[in-house]
Design a protein around this motif. Sequence first.
Motif, PDB file in Angstrom:
ATOM      1  N   THR A  69       0.782  -1.286  -0.063  1.00  0.00           N
ATOM      2  CA  THR A  69      -0.045  -0.168  -0.069  1.00  0.00           C
ATOM      3  C   THR A  69       0.702   1.247  -0.001  1.00  0.00           C
ATOM      4  N   VAL A 124      -3.332   0.343  -3.676  1.00  0.00           N
ATOM      5  CA  VAL A 124      -2.814  -0.819  -3.295  1.00  0.00           C
ATOM      6  C   VAL A 124      -2.402  -1.885  -4.346  1.00  0.00           C
ATOM      7  N   ASP A 148       1.307  -5.501   3.634  1.00  0.00           N
ATOM      8  CA  ASP A 148       0.466  -5.876   4.314  1.00  0.00           C
ATOM      9  C   ASP A 148       0.567  -6.524   5.804  1.00  0.00           C
ATOM     10  N   GLY A 157      -4.412  -5.597   5.716  1.00  0.00           N
ATOM     11  CA  GLY A 157      -4.527  -6.892   5.012  1.00  0.00           C
ATOM     12  C   GLY A 157      -3.937  -8.334   5.824  1.00  0.00           C
ATOM     13  N   ARG A 167      -5.693  -9.284  12.561  1.00  0.00           N
ATOM     14  CA  ARG A 167      -6.727  -9.144  11.595  1.00  0.00           C
ATOM     15  C   ARG A 167      -8.096  -9.710  11.774  1.00  0.00           C
ATOM     16  N   ALA A 223      -7.472   1.847   4.396  1.00  0.00           N
ATOM     17  CA  ALA A 223      -8.434   0.805   3.979  1.00  0.00           C
ATOM     18  C   ALA A 223      -9.764   1.556   3.701  1.00  0.00           C
ATOM     19  N   ARG A 262     -12.097  -3.525   3.989  1.00  0.00           N
ATOM     20  CA  ARG A 262     -11.722  -3.528   2.715  1.00  0.00           C
ATOM     21  C   ARG A 262     -10.647  -2.554   2.242  1.00  0.00           C
ATOM     22  N   VAL A 263      -9.367  -3.041   1.363  1.00  0.00           N
ATOM     23  CA  VAL A 263      -8.336  -2.169   1.147  1.00  0.00           C
ATOM     24  C   VAL A 263      -8.607  -1.805  -0.435  1.00  0.00           C
ATOM     25  N   ALA A 284      -9.604  -7.138   3.471  1.00  0.00           N
ATOM     26  CA  ALA A 284      -8.243  -6.942   4.252  1.00  0.00           C
ATOM     27  C   ALA A 284      -8.278  -8.298   5.386  1.00  0.00           C
TER      28      ALA A 284
END
Length: 820
Positions: free
Chosen positions: A586, A593, A615, A643, A679, A708, A752-753, A820
């Motif tokens: 990213t 990304v 990530d 992520g 995560r 994100a 979500r990325v 992610a």
Amino acid sequence: MTDTATDLATDTATDAGTGTVGTTSALPVVRPLPGAAPRSRPGQEVRGDGWRITVLTDCLFRVEWSPDGGFEDRASTFAVRRDLGEAEFDTQPWGDGVEITTARAWLRYDGREPSAHGLVVELRGTDSGRWRYGEPTHDLGGTARTLDDADGRIPLDPGVVSPDGIGVVDDTESFLFTDDGWVGGRAAGRRDLYVFAHGRDYARAVRELYAVSGAPTRLPRWALGNWWSRYHPYSAESYLELMDRFDDEGVPFSVAVIDMDWHRVGTVPPEHGNGWTGYSWEPTLFPDPAAFLGALHERGMRTTLNLHPADGVRAFEDAYPAVAAAVGIDPASEAPVPFDLTDPAFLRAYFELLHHPLEEQGVDFWWIDWQQGRTSGLRGVDPLWLLNHFHHLDAARHGGPGMTFSRYAGPGSHRYAVGFSGDTVVSWESLAFQPEFTATAANIGYCWWSHDVGGHTRGVRDDELATRWVQLGVLSPIMRLHSANNPFIRKEPWLFPAEHRQAMGEALRLRHRLVPYLHTMNHRAAAGTPLVRPMYHLEPYRREAYSVPNQFAFGSEVLVAPVVTPRSRVSLLSGTRAWLPEGRWTDVFTGAVYRGDRHVELHRPLESVPVLLRDGGILPLAGPDERDATRNPVALEVLVAPGAAGRLDLAEDGEDDRDLPAGAPDDGPAATTPIVWDRDVRELRVAAVQGRADVVPTDREWTVTFLARRPDAEVTVDGRPVPVTGEDGRWSVSFTAPSAAGAVVRVGAPLRVGVDPTEAVRAVLERAQTGNPEKLAAWEVVTSGRATVDRVAELDTVGLQDDVRGAVVELLATVVDDPA
């Protein structure tokens, strides 16, 4: 056995004041190397008639050949530790020599003067490689003594990293340290080699180089901020006014470099030569040095003064009478005191009479600018080595790791803090070589290069070049602006056009915000992993990693692909080629990304460079209003690429940072704050501080920024909902937490990325200096809603210039709305 054949000078020294022979142990700056263990374990040695082989590890051999039958057990400039523990090996005769087998390598030696057929090292296991004495190792290079007058690429000295798997450090010509810390030459005719048979385990090769040669210096925190340097006859008043102007501009500095005009230059009486060497303040410029240095300290800055010591001490110097008397010269004679650090009397006077009084006034460390060759009063002893070594020990005399700033003297120089790479030419060619030069230095363990950011001399004014150089400097080990004594080579941002001024200012502010991350990586470097490393250190078995010499890892979390070429006149963007390892990456500035395991062409406007967070990466930054690099910040921002799971232990020390003796292994920071992204449960935990809680603020203001899309559920801190600020691609929560307790940030829904590239494509097309019909056609393709592969293919048909099309394709190929 200890060599007794070397000259008397290696074990004793002459007292110049009395003519008697005595030890040097009374010299404060002469003492045994901290942490040194130069004698290897007898059980790790294999000997024969005129040769000795030491198995230091299963990958590292020392090979000595001695026609006089004596061997050297004293520390050298390169090797200060030869007891690395036990390593298992087997032996059997091979001619008049030996075959040694370890888990990783074979060494065969015929017991005679080393030759290509008589000394062979071969790898075992999955890596293959063979080296014969005298043959090139095909290593990937190390670094060089200087970039003086370099206008682009220069040859590099060897390193210990080779795709063929074997590197060699030839220690034959280095000088030695006696047990009490004094110096001397070697017996002639002997050979002394260190063979690194690590295959492509480059990280281990560098760690074992440090195991033999000593740990890199852990720098004081303030050394990691911005340094202001310029060869110019500042006065105390003008220098402080400049620092205040920077403060008004919101551009922080932590180190003030005063070049040679701090001392007498134009006022040196002509009968005493030029003013290149000096130790006496120029009173017309600095009438009250202590007040000047104190004012810099009040501004949160540390100060270094430039030294050109080659001309010794002459009669016009303030300290001349005391120095002359100390070395046995009648002060009334006004005879110059020669520079000779191999004379213990001069060495004592050099520090105690010349430097310590200036330090008492407030000088924090010294910029040693030696340019006068490699010979001294002892055969084989390089004056630059002596300056680096004794200055470093002297800098650490009150405790702490010690701080010096000097030139690279050869393998082992990483022990001596910050390197000055010399006077580079102002050119794109110089800039284009510096990322590779800096990263490749990791192959010989050299961590802390300081370059003349922006270039020192010659060249032409190029505002874009100056801006890109500043941006590279911000993402380099040491960020030091510098320029020659030329009124038209300047680095103050306000002297540049608006877009360059803005980009430079933002880059310099970012550098100070990076200090928490840099100091964490500072400890990691002292433990064996340099801050800046080539990509092949990360992925040694991927050929692609060798194809991007200017791309580098910047600590454990970030990859940098600096911009080192002018921008296109059509797209007004600069392109840089990168290779991304497997995973997702990213951009910390744009939020875009990128999927890894591929090459990518990255296009950036003047205000941006590709800085890619892995990530799971966690990047701690000081708050935007934190400008004092001498203290640990109250406000911190943490960037998270969510992520994957990730952890970073933020490392912090006390302001004085005096808990570690010079040269000793780094036992870790005074305090650590674990920052963990889980995560699976979508929690970012700022753990309670561990270690010395007194070195960090009692309460801290935290901002956690997720790279994100904004979540569709509430976010809590310690169970309490908090407001979310920002937008898709970069959103944040802020809170205050006690350092002794920490806090937990929880995101209530999956993240979500990736960001929609449409607006970024619009900006590329608007900026492009090309036909409007072609832009419109491209825009219709981009916004058609078709699959990415179809849109990329159709862009070939609309007539866009290649560099504009490349920038659009880069954006279309980024990750959009991935879990992610």
